[in-house]
Design a protein around this motif. Structure first.
Motif, PDB file in Angstrom:
ATOM      1  N   UNK A  87     -50.494  -6.062 -33.336  1.00 53.52           N
ATOM      2  CA  UNK A  87     -51.700  -5.408 -33.840  1.00 53.52           C
ATOM      3  C   UNK A  87     -51.429  -3.946 -34.197  1.00 53.52           C
ATOM      4  N   UNK A  88     -50.571  -3.300 -33.413  1.00 55.81           N
ATOM      5  CA  UNK A  88     -50.333  -1.868 -33.597  1.00 55.81           C
ATOM      6  C   UNK A  88     -49.664  -1.544 -34.924  1.00 55.81           C
ATOM      7  N   UNK A  89     -48.921  -2.475 -35.465  1.00 60.22           N
ATOM      8  CA  UNK A  89     -48.247  -2.200 -36.741  1.00 60.22           C
ATOM      9  C   UNK A  89     -49.058  -2.707 -37.926  1.00 60.22           C
ATOM     10  N   UNK A  90     -50.275  -3.155 -37.642  1.00 55.05           N
ATOM     11  CA  UNK A  90     -51.154  -3.658 -38.709  1.00 55.05           C
ATOM     12  C   UNK A  90     -52.520  -2.997 -38.585  1.00 55.05           C
ATOM     13  N   UNK A  91     -52.529  -1.678 -38.636  1.00 52.05           N
ATOM     14  CA  UNK A  91     -53.755  -0.920 -38.419  1.00 52.05           C
ATOM     15  C   UNK A  91     -54.516  -0.627 -39.703  1.00 52.05           C
ATOM     16  N   UNK A  92     -53.964  -0.983 -40.849  1.00 56.11           N
ATOM     17  CA  UNK A  92     -54.649  -0.725 -42.111  1.00 56.11           C
ATOM     18  C   UNK A  92     -55.313  -1.992 -42.620  1.00 56.11           C
ATOM     19  N   UNK A  93     -56.437  -1.860 -43.349  1.00 58.68           N
ATOM     20  CA  UNK A  93     -57.128  -3.038 -43.890  1.00 58.68           C
ATOM     21  C   UNK A  93     -56.215  -3.842 -44.812  1.00 58.68           C
ATOM     22  N   UNK A  94     -56.496  -5.135 -44.893  1.00 56.56           N
ATOM     23  CA  UNK A  94     -55.733  -6.018 -45.770  1.00 56.56           C
ATOM     24  C   UNK A  94     -56.651  -6.511 -46.885  1.00 56.56           C
ATOM     25  N   UNK A  95     -56.060  -7.062 -47.914  1.00 57.90           N
ATOM     26  CA  UNK A  95     -56.832  -7.657 -49.002  1.00 57.90           C
ATOM     27  C   UNK A  95     -56.881  -9.153 -48.783  1.00 57.90           C
ATOM     28  N   UNK A  96     -58.084  -9.679 -48.638  1.00 53.64           N
ATOM     29  CA  UNK A  96     -58.254 -11.096 -48.348  1.00 53.64           C
ATOM     30  C   UNK A  96     -58.109 -11.938 -49.601  1.00 53.64           C
ATOM     31  N   UNK A  97     -58.120 -13.263 -49.416  1.00 49.81           N
ATOM     32  CA  UNK A  97     -57.958 -14.198 -50.529  1.00 49.81           C
ATOM     33  C   UNK A  97     -59.033 -14.023 -51.587  1.00 49.81           C
ATOM     34  N   UNK A  98     -60.230 -13.546 -51.151  1.00 45.56           N
ATOM     35  CA  UNK A  98     -61.333 -13.422 -52.098  1.00 45.56           C
ATOM     36  C   UNK A  98     -61.344 -12.049 -52.769  1.00 45.56           C
ATOM     37  N   UNK A  99     -60.249 -11.280 -52.597  1.00 39.34           N
ATOM     38  CA  UNK A  99     -60.059 -10.079 -53.383  1.00 39.34           C
ATOM     39  C   UNK A  99     -60.699  -8.818 -52.854  1.00 39.34           C
ATOM     40  N   UNK A 100     -61.426  -8.894 -51.736  1.00 43.67           N
ATOM     41  CA  UNK A 100     -62.090  -7.716 -51.183  1.00 43.67           C
ATOM     42  C   UNK A 100     -61.279  -7.164 -50.007  1.00 43.67           C
ATOM     43  N   UNK A 101     -61.358  -5.846 -49.769  1.00 44.79           N
ATOM     44  CA  UNK A 101     -60.687  -5.275 -48.595  1.00 44.79           C
ATOM     45  C   UNK A 101     -61.222  -5.934 -47.324  1.00 44.79           C
ATOM     46  N   UNK A 102     -60.336  -6.270 -46.428  1.00 44.87           N
ATOM     47  CA  UNK A 102     -60.704  -6.947 -45.194  1.00 44.87           C
ATOM     48  C   UNK A 102     -60.211  -6.094 -44.038  1.00 44.87           C
ATOM     49  N   UNK A 103     -61.011  -5.908 -43.000  1.00 44.20           N
ATOM     50  CA  UNK A 103     -60.599  -5.029 -41.896  1.00 44.20           C
ATOM     51  C   UNK A 103     -59.250  -5.438 -41.311  1.00 44.20           C
ATOM     52  N   UNK A 104     -58.576  -4.480 -40.718  1.00 42.61           N
ATOM     53  CA  UNK A 104     -57.289  -4.752 -40.099  1.00 42.61           C
ATOM     54  C   UNK A 104     -57.483  -5.738 -38.944  1.00 42.61           C
ATOM     55  N   UNK A 105     -56.415  -6.418 -38.521  1.00 42.23           N
ATOM     56  CA  UNK A 105     -56.545  -7.371 -37.405  1.00 42.23           C
ATOM     57  C   UNK A 105     -57.175  -6.765 -36.156  1.00 42.23           C
ATOM     58  N   UNK A 106     -56.778  -5.537 -35.787  1.00 39.63           N
ATOM     59  CA  UNK A 106     -57.357  -4.945 -34.579  1.00 39.63           C
ATOM     60  C   UNK A 106     -58.829  -4.622 -34.786  1.00 39.63           C
ATOM     61  N   UNK A 107     -59.222  -4.238 -36.005  1.00 38.70           N
ATOM     62  CA  UNK A 107     -60.640  -4.001 -36.287  1.00 38.70           C
ATOM     63  C   UNK A 107     -61.433  -5.298 -36.183  1.00 38.70           C
ATOM     64  N   UNK A 108     -60.833  -6.396 -36.604  1.00 43.72           N
ATOM     65  CA  UNK A 108     -61.510  -7.690 -36.516  1.00 43.72           C
ATOM     66  C   UNK A 108     -61.742  -8.081 -35.062  1.00 43.72           C
ATOM     67  N   UNK A 109     -60.686  -7.986 -34.251  1.00 35.50           N
ATOM     68  CA  UNK A 109     -60.815  -8.340 -32.831  1.00 35.50           C
ATOM     69  C   UNK A 109     -61.833  -7.426 -32.157  1.00 35.50           C
ATOM     70  N   UNK A 110     -61.768  -6.136 -32.457  1.00 36.59           N
ATOM     71  CA  UNK A 110     -62.694  -5.178 -31.852  1.00 36.59           C
ATOM     72  C   UNK A 110     -64.132  -5.476 -32.250  1.00 36.59           C
ATOM     73  N   UNK A 111     -64.351  -5.796 -33.520  1.00 36.10           N
ATOM     74  CA  UNK A 111     -65.707  -6.087 -33.989  1.00 36.10           C
ATOM     75  C   UNK A 111     -66.275  -7.320 -33.301  1.00 36.10           C
TER      76      UNK A 111
END
Length: 286
Positions: A87-111
């Protein structure tokens, strides 16, 4: 939980049991592991080295891990450290399959953790007063793997019914009722479980990042991965909970992004039969 009774130490607990009735176990350990994500790598490395020093080995040549409960619990915690490293090396948002910015993995778990462990729990706690006369006992029994059962149920139900959302709540309710841990939760009735699942499913949708269609969320491996991480973090004792190992930890270990390192996976395979291809549910060794 802001009800004046929650012991905040529950959020950072790392011992393999939970007795916090203030949150019914809904916050057990999660924040403690998430805190590791934001720390320097050397801090996580010291945590790893400390855990490795606790492992007990045989005198064989080559030596093997002793098949004892302490080794099983310690190796589970090593897997949790692996997850925090990932998680620590993936702290930036990713682009999901549907083309929109998607929160980083740690942001997802935290949310998910925030919404389920605080938002949903407040509604659940209020609802318990309406359907049971012994809320303290229900909360105490929920600490007995109630939340990891819930998250594993969500993972399985979403995987099985990605496009039929209306059936997910009932499927998760059935899965929890049929959990091997349910026999130890006699006051957690079907009505209680239905309340928890309903609020948790609503919380999942609330936390699933506004503006992104629900269909895209539940058909995304990102959301399932976040739920699996949350299940591993919140489970008071994955060494005693085969469903968490089978439906959360093992898929994380098999993930193509290499969430668990090879050394940890070798230890897990040595200590748990269900980690091996020909294994069953495995067994916790006292």
């Amino acid at each position: 939980m802001d009800n004046g009774t929650h012991n905040s130490r529950c959020e950072t607990a790392q011992r393999h049991f939970c007795v916090c009735t203030g949150c019914g176990g809904s916050q057990h350990g999660v924040q403690g592991w998430l805190d590791h994500v934001g720390r320097d790598h050397t801090v996580r490395q010291r945590k790893r080295e400390n855990l490795q020093s606790k492992l007990a080995w045989t005198d064989d040549h080559p030596r093997r891990l002793k098949l004892v409960g302490r080794n099983q619990e310690t190796t589970i915690d090593l897997a949790r450290v692996d997850i925090t490293d990932w998680l620590a090396v993936r702290l930036t948002p990713v682009v999901a399959d549907f083309g929109e910015p998607y929160p980083s993995p740690v942001d997802q778990v935290t949310a998910f953790a925030e919404e389920m462990g605080r938002g949903a729990w407040q509604e659940i706690a209020a609802g318990l007063d309406r359907i049971t006369s012994d809320t303290d006992t229900v909360k105490r029994e929920l600490t007995n793997h109630g939340w990891c059962d819930l998250f594993i149920g969500l993972v399985q139900a979403i995987e099985a019914t990605r496009y039929t959302f209306n059936s997910i709540s009932s499927k998760v309710t059935d899965m929890i009722l049929n959990s091997t841990w349910q026999v130890d939760r006699p006051h957690v009735t079907e009505a209680v479980i239905s309340l928890i699942v309903d609020k948790a499913w609503h919380g999942f949708q609330t936390a699933a990042f506004g503006g992104v269609p629900l269909l895209d969320i539940v058909s995304s491996d990102e959301a399932l991965r976040a739920l699996r991480v949350l299940a591993v973090f919140i489970c008071p004792a994955p060494a005693r909970h085969p469903a968490v190992r089978r439906h959360a930890l093992k898929p994380l270990g098999d993930d193509t992004t290499k969430i668990l390192n090879d050394q940890t996976k070798t230890k897990l395979a040595e200590l748990f039969a269900d980690w091996r291809a020909d294994g069953n549910d495995g067994q916790y060794i006292e």
